[in-house]
Motif scaffolding. Structure first.
Motif, PDB file in Angstrom:
ATOM      1  N   PRO A  75      62.044  21.944   9.670  1.00 22.06           N
ATOM      2  CA  PRO A  75      60.634  21.554   9.671  1.00 22.06           C
ATOM      3  C   PRO A  75      59.971  23.151   9.964  1.00 22.06           C
ATOM      4  CG  PRO A  75      61.688  20.671  11.716  1.00 22.06           C
ATOM      5  CD  PRO A  75      62.838  21.151  10.840  1.00 22.06           C
ATOM      6  N   PRO A  76      58.728  23.337   9.754  1.00 24.83           N
ATOM      7  CA  PRO A  76      58.378  24.631  10.218  1.00 24.83           C
ATOM      8  C   PRO A  76      58.294  24.833  11.573  1.00 24.83           C
ATOM      9  CG  PRO A  76      56.543  22.913   9.208  1.00 24.83           C
ATOM     10  CD  PRO A  76      57.891  22.681   9.230  1.00 24.83           C
ATOM     11  N   GLN A  77      58.055  26.131  12.082  1.00 22.30           N
ATOM     12  CA  GLN A  77      58.152  26.422  13.447  1.00 22.30           C
ATOM     13  C   GLN A  77      57.513  27.597  13.750  1.00 22.30           C
ATOM     14  OE1 GLN A  77      62.520  28.071  14.110  1.00 22.30           O
ATOM     15  NE2 GLN A  77      62.776  26.594  12.670  1.00 22.30           N
ATOM     16  N   LEU A  78      57.194  27.825  15.143  1.00 23.54           N
ATOM     17  CA  LEU A  78      56.665  29.205  15.280  1.00 23.54           C
ATOM     18  C   LEU A  78      57.518  30.408  15.159  1.00 23.54           C
ATOM     19  CD1 LEU A  78      55.278  28.323  18.810  1.00 23.54           C
ATOM     20  CD2 LEU A  78      54.088  28.399  16.691  1.00 23.54           C
ATOM     21  N   CYS A  79      56.942  31.498  14.695  1.00 22.28           N
ATOM     22  CA  CYS A  79      57.810  32.686  14.341  1.00 22.28           C
ATOM     23  C   CYS A  79      58.443  33.041  15.693  1.00 22.28           C
ATOM     24  CB  CYS A  79      56.725  33.731  14.097  1.00 22.28           C
ATOM     25  SG  CYS A  79      55.646  33.402  12.634  1.00 22.28           S
ATOM     26  N   GLN A  80      59.603  33.762  15.211  1.00 29.11           N
ATOM     27  CA  GLN A  80      60.403  34.297  16.609  1.00 29.11           C
ATOM     28  C   GLN A  80      59.297  35.490  17.196  1.00 29.11           C
ATOM     29  OE1 GLN A  80      63.541  34.532  17.761  1.00 29.11           O
ATOM     30  NE2 GLN A  80      63.995  32.662  16.615  1.00 29.11           N
ATOM     31  N   GLY A  81      59.136  35.050  18.594  1.00 30.26           N
ATOM     32  CA  GLY A  81      58.455  35.906  19.432  1.00 30.26           C
ATOM     33  C   GLY A  81      56.951  35.651  19.327  1.00 30.26           C
ATOM     34  N   CYS A  82      56.664  34.659  18.729  1.00 32.10           N
ATOM     35  CA  CYS A  82      55.038  34.213  18.634  1.00 32.10           C
ATOM     36  C   CYS A  82      54.569  34.040  19.906  1.00 32.10           C
ATOM     37  CB  CYS A  82      54.872  32.764  17.804  1.00 32.10           C
ATOM     38  SG  CYS A  82      53.413  32.073  18.115  1.00 32.10           S
ATOM     39  N   PRO A  83      53.657  34.567  20.344  1.00 30.35           N
ATOM     40  CA  PRO A  83      52.838  34.395  21.831  1.00 30.35           C
ATOM     41  C   PRO A  83      52.435  33.264  22.153  1.00 30.35           C
ATOM     42  CG  PRO A  83      51.123  35.472  19.990  1.00 30.35           C
ATOM     43  CD  PRO A  83      52.542  35.550  19.310  1.00 30.35           C
ATOM     44  N   HIS A  84      52.168  32.241  21.162  1.00 28.34           N
ATOM     45  CA  HIS A  84      52.163  30.689  21.568  1.00 28.34           C
ATOM     46  C   HIS A  84      53.205  30.147  22.296  1.00 28.34           C
ATOM     47  CE1 HIS A  84      48.575  31.089  19.224  1.00 28.34           C
ATOM     48  NE2 HIS A  84      48.955  30.544  18.026  1.00 28.34           N
ATOM     49  N   GLY A  85      54.367  30.591  21.591  1.00 31.98           N
ATOM     50  CA  GLY A  85      55.709  30.239  22.563  1.00 31.98           C
ATOM     51  C   GLY A  85      55.892  30.498  24.095  1.00 31.98           C
ATOM     52  N   HIS A  86      55.318  31.732  24.122  1.00 26.73           N
ATOM     53  CA  HIS A  86      55.416  32.314  25.527  1.00 26.73           C
ATOM     54  C   HIS A  86      54.463  31.549  26.392  1.00 26.73           C
ATOM     55  CE1 HIS A  86      57.828  35.350  23.899  1.00 26.73           C
ATOM     56  NE2 HIS A  86      56.678  35.938  23.493  1.00 26.73           N
ATOM     57  N   ALA A  87      53.340  31.252  25.847  1.00 26.21           N
ATOM     58  CA  ALA A  87      52.164  30.551  26.501  1.00 26.21           C
ATOM     59  C   ALA A  87      52.651  29.144  27.014  1.00 26.21           C
ATOM     60  CB  ALA A  87      51.049  30.310  25.693  1.00 26.21           C
ATOM     61  N   ALA A  99      34.926  31.949  38.594  1.00 28.82           N
ATOM     62  CA  ALA A  99      36.011  32.034  39.503  1.00 28.82           C
ATOM     63  C   ALA A  99      37.219  31.394  39.030  1.00 28.82           C
ATOM     64  CB  ALA A  99      35.618  31.353  40.696  1.00 28.82           C
ATOM     65  N   HIS A 100      36.863  30.389  37.867  1.00 31.64           N
ATOM     66  CA  HIS A 100      37.957  29.586  37.315  1.00 31.64           C
ATOM     67  C   HIS A 100      38.156  29.788  35.738  1.00 31.64           C
ATOM     68  CE1 HIS A 100      38.660  27.145  41.082  1.00 31.64           C
ATOM     69  NE2 HIS A 100      37.487  27.166  41.221  1.00 31.64           N
ATOM     70  N   LEU A 101      37.667  31.242  35.616  1.00 25.02           N
ATOM     71  CA  LEU A 101      38.123  31.824  34.060  1.00 25.02           C
ATOM     72  C   LEU A 101      39.193  32.814  34.426  1.00 25.02           C
ATOM     73  CD1 LEU A 101      37.755  32.037  31.177  1.00 25.02           C
ATOM     74  CD2 LEU A 101      35.693  33.376  31.763  1.00 25.02           C
ATOM     75  N   HIS A 102      40.000  32.697  33.791  1.00 22.42           N
ATOM     76  CA  HIS A 102      41.149  33.938  33.625  1.00 22.42           C
ATOM     77  C   HIS A 102      41.509  34.062  32.607  1.00 22.42           C
ATOM     78  CE1 HIS A 102      41.644  32.603  37.873  1.00 22.42           C
ATOM     79  NE2 HIS A 102      41.680  31.419  37.439  1.00 22.42           N
ATOM     80  N   VAL A 103      41.517  35.410  32.211  1.00 20.65           N
ATOM     81  CA  VAL A 103      42.267  36.028  30.960  1.00 20.65           C
ATOM     82  C   VAL A 103      43.714  36.746  31.284  1.00 20.65           C
ATOM     83  CG1 VAL A 103      41.994  37.723  29.095  1.00 20.65           C
ATOM     84  CG2 VAL A 103      40.003  36.558  30.033  1.00 20.65           C
ATOM     85  N   VAL A 104      44.617  36.103  30.668  1.00 19.92           N
ATOM     86  CA  VAL A 104      45.976  36.602  31.083  1.00 19.92           C
ATOM     87  C   VAL A 104      46.688  37.234  29.270  1.00 19.92           C
ATOM     88  CG1 VAL A 104      46.170  35.007  32.799  1.00 19.92           C
ATOM     89  CG2 VAL A 104      47.166  34.359  30.735  1.00 19.92           C
ATOM     90  N   ASP A 105      47.604  37.884  29.966  1.00 24.31           N
ATOM     91  CA  ASP A 105      48.361  38.379  28.513  1.00 24.31           C
ATOM     92  C   ASP A 105      49.573  37.480  28.531  1.00 24.31           C
ATOM     93  OD1 ASP A 105      49.791  39.796  27.118  1.00 24.31           O
ATOM     94  OD2 ASP A 105      50.126  41.572  28.250  1.00 24.31           O
ATOM     95  N   ALA A 106      49.435  37.056  27.297  1.00 27.76           N
ATOM     96  CA  ALA A 106      50.764  36.021  26.941  1.00 27.76           C
ATOM     97  C   ALA A 106      52.108  36.754  26.620  1.00 27.76           C
ATOM     98  CB  ALA A 106      50.519  35.147  25.923  1.00 27.76           C
ATOM     99  N   HIS A 107      52.356  37.671  27.396  1.00 30.05           N
ATOM    100  CA  HIS A 107      53.474  38.693  27.211  1.00 30.05           C
ATOM    101  C   HIS A 107      54.804  37.695  27.831  1.00 30.05           C
ATOM    102  CE1 HIS A 107      56.535  42.016  27.702  1.00 30.05           C
ATOM    103  NE2 HIS A 107      55.752  42.767  26.761  1.00 30.05           N
ATOM    104  N   PRO A 108      55.813  37.999  27.115  1.00 29.05           N
ATOM    105  CA  PRO A 108      57.024  37.353  27.620  1.00 29.05           C
ATOM    106  C   PRO A 108      57.521  37.504  29.184  1.00 29.05           C
ATOM    107  CG  PRO A 108      57.742  38.860  25.869  1.00 29.05           C
ATOM    108  CD  PRO A 108      56.221  38.950  25.845  1.00 29.05           C
ATOM    109  N   ARG A 109      57.191  38.760  29.361  1.00 33.70           N
ATOM    110  CA  ARG A 109      57.576  39.238  30.886  1.00 33.70           C
ATOM    111  C   ARG A 109      56.529  38.655  32.098  1.00 33.70           C
ATOM    112  NH1 ARG A 109      59.146  44.339  29.259  1.00 33.70           N
ATOM    113  NH2 ARG A 109      56.972  45.228  29.748  1.00 33.70           N
TER     114      ARG A 109
END
Ligand code: SF4
Lengths: 537, 190
Positions: A350-362, A484-494
Motif C-alpha cells: 500500500p502507499p505510505q508516508l515518505c521516509q522522514g515525512c514530518p507527518h510521521g513525527h507528528a 493561550a491554547h494555540l501552540h506552534v511547534v516544529d515537527a522535528h524528529p528530535r
C-alpha cells in the motif's frame, strides 16, 4: 494538423486554450490535477491565459463565474467530489444567463484509485439540467473542450465535461487546431438575469426548463452520439458511453462480428437513438464507466420492452471501474489466460508516508500524548497524512470529506467523548477547515486540533500553499481560538517528546486548543531546491 | 502490429520515466502510442504500474487486456510478479534483481527471484550494480530499457536517440552514464 502528445487532462486544457480561454481556476484533486498544472506551466512560459489554484472548488467555481460575467471564457476543473464542494455555485449558475462560455471539467474516479467514493458527475449535469460531454479519447477531450465553450455561450449555461481516471491519466497523440481569439471584456448585458432574487430566479428557472427541449435536441443530434445498426443481426445491441467504447472495440475482433452500437458522448441522452437501438435488438448491453446512468434511465419503473443487461442486472459488476476484461466477459468472450504464479503469496504494497515525512513525527507525538487515557478519538482529514490510518502509525480513525475532521471532533466532544483530537493538513484547513474551526471556537468545544503544516498540497503532486506558515497562525487566531491554547511547534524528529508533552497538556485542557506542527514536506523541499538551482544556474 | 508493455515498480522508482523513454523511441519510429499512468495516492511508495501500448494501427483501449502483454518490464522483482495475469504466455518478463523493501512482510529475496526464474520467459538483471558501474546509480531505468531492447519492436538506435533527447540538458557525466547504462543493460540481457 500539428500533433501533440497529451494526457487526457492536458488535452482538455489545451482544447480550452484554443477555444479562447481567458482564465482557469481549480483546486488540485486526483485525477483532475494535471488540467491546471498544464495551464500554469503554459502561463509561466507564454504569459497566459491566466491560471490559478484556489482555496477550494467553490471559490474556484465562483472566480470562473466572474470571468464569464465579464463576458470572457473560463474553465474550472476539479475531481468528482470537488463538485460537491462547488455544488452551490454550480447548481445556481445553471439559472443565470452565463455570458462568456463556462466549462466545468470534472474528473471522476471509478474504482476509487485516489478517492473516497465513485460518484458519477453525469447525475450532477442532469440535476442542474445542463449539457454534458463525455470524451472517449484524448482527441475527443480536446475537441469537446473546444466545443463545450460554444455550447455554453449558445445556451447560456455552464457545460460539464466529464472525464474518468483512465482517460485523464493516459497520454497519446492529439491533433490540435487553430487557436480562437479570446472574447473581449463585455459585461453581461442584463444584470437582472444574474440576480437570483426569487422573482428573477423563478423567471430564470422557467427559462432553463423551457430551453431543455432545444438543448436535448441539439445534444441528441450531436456527432458524439453515433448509432450504427447491424441490419443482419438482432440478438445483441451495445450502448457505450465515454471510454467504454474503447473496451468494446478492443474486444470486437474476438467477438467476430459487429453488434448494433450506440455510442453516447453528449448528454442529455439521445432518447430516439436509444429507442431505435432497442427496437432493432432483442437484448441491449449497457457499458458505462461509472454509475449505471443510462441503464437506469432506460429501465425506468415499468418493465422495459427489451432485455437490458448491465450493472443493475449483474452482467457488469455493480461497482468499480470498467476494464477490457469486464467488457469481454459481458460480451460472452472468455478472458485470455495470463501467466500463473503458483505457490507464492504476493505481499500487498500500500502507499505510505515518505521516509522522514514530518507527518510521521507528528503522529509519533500524538500517539505518545494519547497514551494513558482509556478510550481516545482521533478524527482526521484528506491528504498524505490520511496514510497515517495504516500501520505502522495507525494514528487516525476517520477520513470522510475535506474538512470533516474538525466538525466531527466538535460533535464527538459535545456528545460527551473525551479526549478528542482532530488532525488536518494546512491545505485542507484552508480548503474547508476554517468554518468548522469558527464553530468549534464559538462553542469552545473540548477538543484539540492538530494542524499539520507541511507547506504544500503534497498528495496531489506538491502544489504550493496559498498562505505561509506565519499567516496560518493569524488565521487560526482570527477564528477565535484562545492564544493561550494555540501552540506552534516544529515537527522535528528530535522534538517528538517535547511536542507530545504540549499535546498532552492541551488534551487535558477542558476546551478548544490548537497545535500547529510545522515542517516542510520532504518532496516539496526537494522540489524547491531544484527550482532554486534552476533559477540560479 | 501491436506491442503491449506493463511497466512496474514502486512509487518513486521511476516507472514513468522508463515508459517515457520507450514511448519517445516508438514515436520517433512513427508508431502510435498510448501510455496509461498511475498518479495520486499510489505514487507514495505503493505498487505502481503503467501500461504502454505501441502499434502501427489504431490503439483502442488505454489499458492492456489481461493475458495480452508482450512484456512486463519491472524495476522490482515482487512488483514484476504482481502483473503476471496481464502477461501473454508467449510474453517475457524482464526485471531488476534488486528488491525494494518498504513493507514488513517482504518475502525472502531468493524466494522471489526463484519464482521469477521459474517462469517460461524471464530475464533478471542486476540493474543497480550495472547502473553504478556505468557511473550513475540513477540510471537504473536506462539499464532496464537496455535490457528490454532486444525484445522491443524498436531499433536500438531509436532507443539511443530517445535517451539522448531525454538527457540532453543534463550534465555531460549524466549523458555519458546513460549511454553506457543502456549498452550495458542490453549486453546483460543478451
Ligand atoms: S509527499 Fe511530503 S507530505 Fe506526503 S508523505 Fe511525502 S514527505 Fe510526507
Amino acid at each position: 494538423m500539428p500533433q501533440r502528445i497529451l494526457l487526457g487532462d492536458e488535452a482538455v486544457a489545451l482544447g480550452a486554450v484554443h477555444a479562447g480561454l481567458t482564465a482557469a481556476y481549480a483546486y488540485p484533486g486526483t485525477p483532475s490535477t494535471e488540467i491546471l498544472e498544464f495551464l500554469l506551466d503554459l502561463e509561466e512560459r507564454h504569459g497566459g491565459p491566466h491560471a490559478a489554484w484556489c482555496a477550494n472548488e467553490k471559490t474556484a467555481y465562483e472566480a470562473a463565474l466572474g470571468v464569464c460575467f465579464a463576458g470572457r471564457r473560463a474553465l474550472v476543473a476539479m475531481k468528482h467530489v470537488g463538485l460537491n464542494v462547488a455544488a452551490d455555485p454550480f447548481m445556481n449558475s445553471a439559472l443565470v444567463a452565463t455570458h462568456g462560455g463556462l466549462v466545468v471539467a470534472v474528473a471522476d474516479d471509478p474504482g476509487m484509485h485516489s478517492s473516497q467514493n465513485e460518484q458519477d458527475t453525469r447525475w450532477y449535469a442532469d440535476f442542474a439540467r445542463v449539457p454534458c460531454l463525455e470524451p472517449a479519447t484524448q482527441q475527443e477531450a480536446y475537441d469537446m473542450a473546444r466545443e463545450a465553450f460554444d455550447l455554453s455561450e449558445r445556451f447560456g449555461v455552464p457545460v460539464v465535461l466529464r472525464l474518468v481516471t483512465r482517460l485523464s491519466h493516459s497520454r497519446t497523440s492529439v491533433e490540435v487546431g487553430e487557436a480562437r481569439e479570446q472574447n473581449v471584456v463585455r459585461k453581461a448585458p442584463q444584470p437582472s438575469t444574474w440576480v437570483l432574487l426569487p422573482g428573477n430566479a423563478r423567471r430564470q428557472w422557467q427559462a432553463l426548463v423551457d430551453r431543455q427541449a432545444e438543448i436535448t435536441a441539439t445534444m441528441a443530434a450531436s456527432r458524439w452520439n453515433a448509432l450504427t445498426l447491424n441490419a443482419g443481426r438482432r440478438e445483441l445491441g451495445v450502448i457505450t458511453t465515454g471510454i467504454s467504447r474503447n473496451y468494446l472495440r478492443e474486444n470486437l475482433p474476438d467477438l467476430g462480428w459487429e453488434p448494433s452500437h450506440l455510442h453516447i458522448g453528449a448528454y442529455p441522452i439521445p432518447a430516439d437513438k436509444v429507442r431505435a437501438l432497442a427496437a432493432h435488438c432483442e437484448r441491449v448491453l449497457v457499458l458505462e464507466d461509472g454509475y449505471p446512468y443510462v441503464e437506469r434511465l432506460m429501465r425506468g419503473l415499468l418493465p422495459p420492452g427489451v432485455a437490458i443487461a448491465g450493472r443493475m442486472s449483474g452482467e457488469v459488476p455493480s461497482t468499480g471501474e470498467l476494464s477490457p476484461e469486464i467488457v469481454r466477459t459481458a460480451l460472452g468472450i472468455p478472458v485470455r489466460a495470463g501467466v500463473a504464479l503458483e505457490g507464492f503469496v504476493l505481499p500487498n504494497r500500500p502507499p505510505q508516508l515518505c521516509q522522514g515525512c514530518p507527518h510521521g513525527h507528528a503522529y509519533t507525538s500524538l500517539k505518545e500524548a494519547l497514551l494513558g487515557y482509556g478510550a481516545t478519538m482521533v478524527t482526521a482529514d484528506i491528504g498524505c497524512y490520511t496514510l497515517g490510518a495504516l500501520p505502522p502509525y495507525s494514528a487516525i480513525e476517520s477520513c470522510v470529506c475535506m474538512g470533516a475532521s474538525i466538525g466531527m471532533a466538535r460533535g464527538a466532544a459535545e456528545a460527551g467523548f473525551s479526549p478528542v483530537a482532530a488532525v488536518i493538513g494546512d491545505g485542507t484547513f484552508m480548503h474547508s477547515g476554517i468554518p468548522s474551526l469558527v464553530d468549534a471556537a464559538a462553542a469552545n468545544a473540548n477538543m484539540t486540533l492538530l494542524i499539520l503544516d507541511n507547506q504544500a498540497t503534497a498528495m496531489t503532486g506538491v502544489q504550493d500553499p496559498l498562505v505561509t506558515s506565519s499567516r496560518l497562525r493569524e488565521i487560526v487566531l482570527g477564528c477565535g481560538v484562545d492564544p493561550a491554547h494555540l501552540h506552534v511547534v516544529d515537527a522535528h524528529p528530535r522534538k517528538v517528546h517535547e511536542n507530545a508533552a504540549v499535546l498532552k497538556r492541551e488534551l487535558d485542557h477542558p476546551g478548544l486548543s490548537v497545535v500547529i506542527a510545522v515542517r516542510e514536506c520532504k518532496v516539496a523541499a526537494k522540489k524547491r531546491a531544484r527550482t532554486t538551482t534552476a533559477v540560479t544556474s | 502490429m501491436t506491442y503491449d508493455i506493463v511497466l512496474a515498480g514502486v512509487g518513486g522508482q521511476g516507472v514513468l520515466s522508463m515508459a517515457a523513454l520507450i514511448a519517445r523511441a516508438a514515436m520517433a519510429e512513427g508508431l502510435h502510442v498510448k501510455q496509461s499512468e498511475v498518479h495520486g495516492m499510489a505514487q507514495r511508495g505503493g505498487a505502481v504500474q503503467a501500461h504502454l501500448r505501441l502499434s502501427d494501427g489504431v490503439i483502442e483501449s488505454d489499458l492492456i487486456p489481461r493475458g495480452a502483454a508482450n512484456l512486463i518490464l519491472s524495476l522490482e522483482p515482487v512488483e514484476a510478479l504482481r502483473y503476471l495475469a496481464w502477461l501473454s504466455p508467449a510474453g517475457t518478463l524482464v526485471t531488476s534483481a534488486n528488491a525494494f523493501v518498504n513493507i514488513p512482510d517482504y518475502p525472502a529475496q531468493e524466494e522471489v527471484l526463484r519464482h521469477v526464474r521459474a517462469l517460461p520467459h524471464a530475464i533478471v538483471v542486476e540493474a543497480e550494480r550495472i547502473a553504478e558501474e556505468s557511473g550513475d546509480l540513477l540510471a537504473v531505468n536506462t539499464v532496464m530499457v537496455g535490457a528490454a531492447s532486444h525484445l522491443l519492436p524498436l531499433a536500438s538506435a531509436s532507443l539511443e536517440g530517445a535517451i539522448r533527447t531525454t538527457f540532453n540538458r543534463k550534465s555531460e557525466a549524466t549523458q555519458a552514464a546513460n549511454r553506457v547504462a543502456f549498452a550495458a543493460g542490453r549486453r546483460a540481457a543478451s
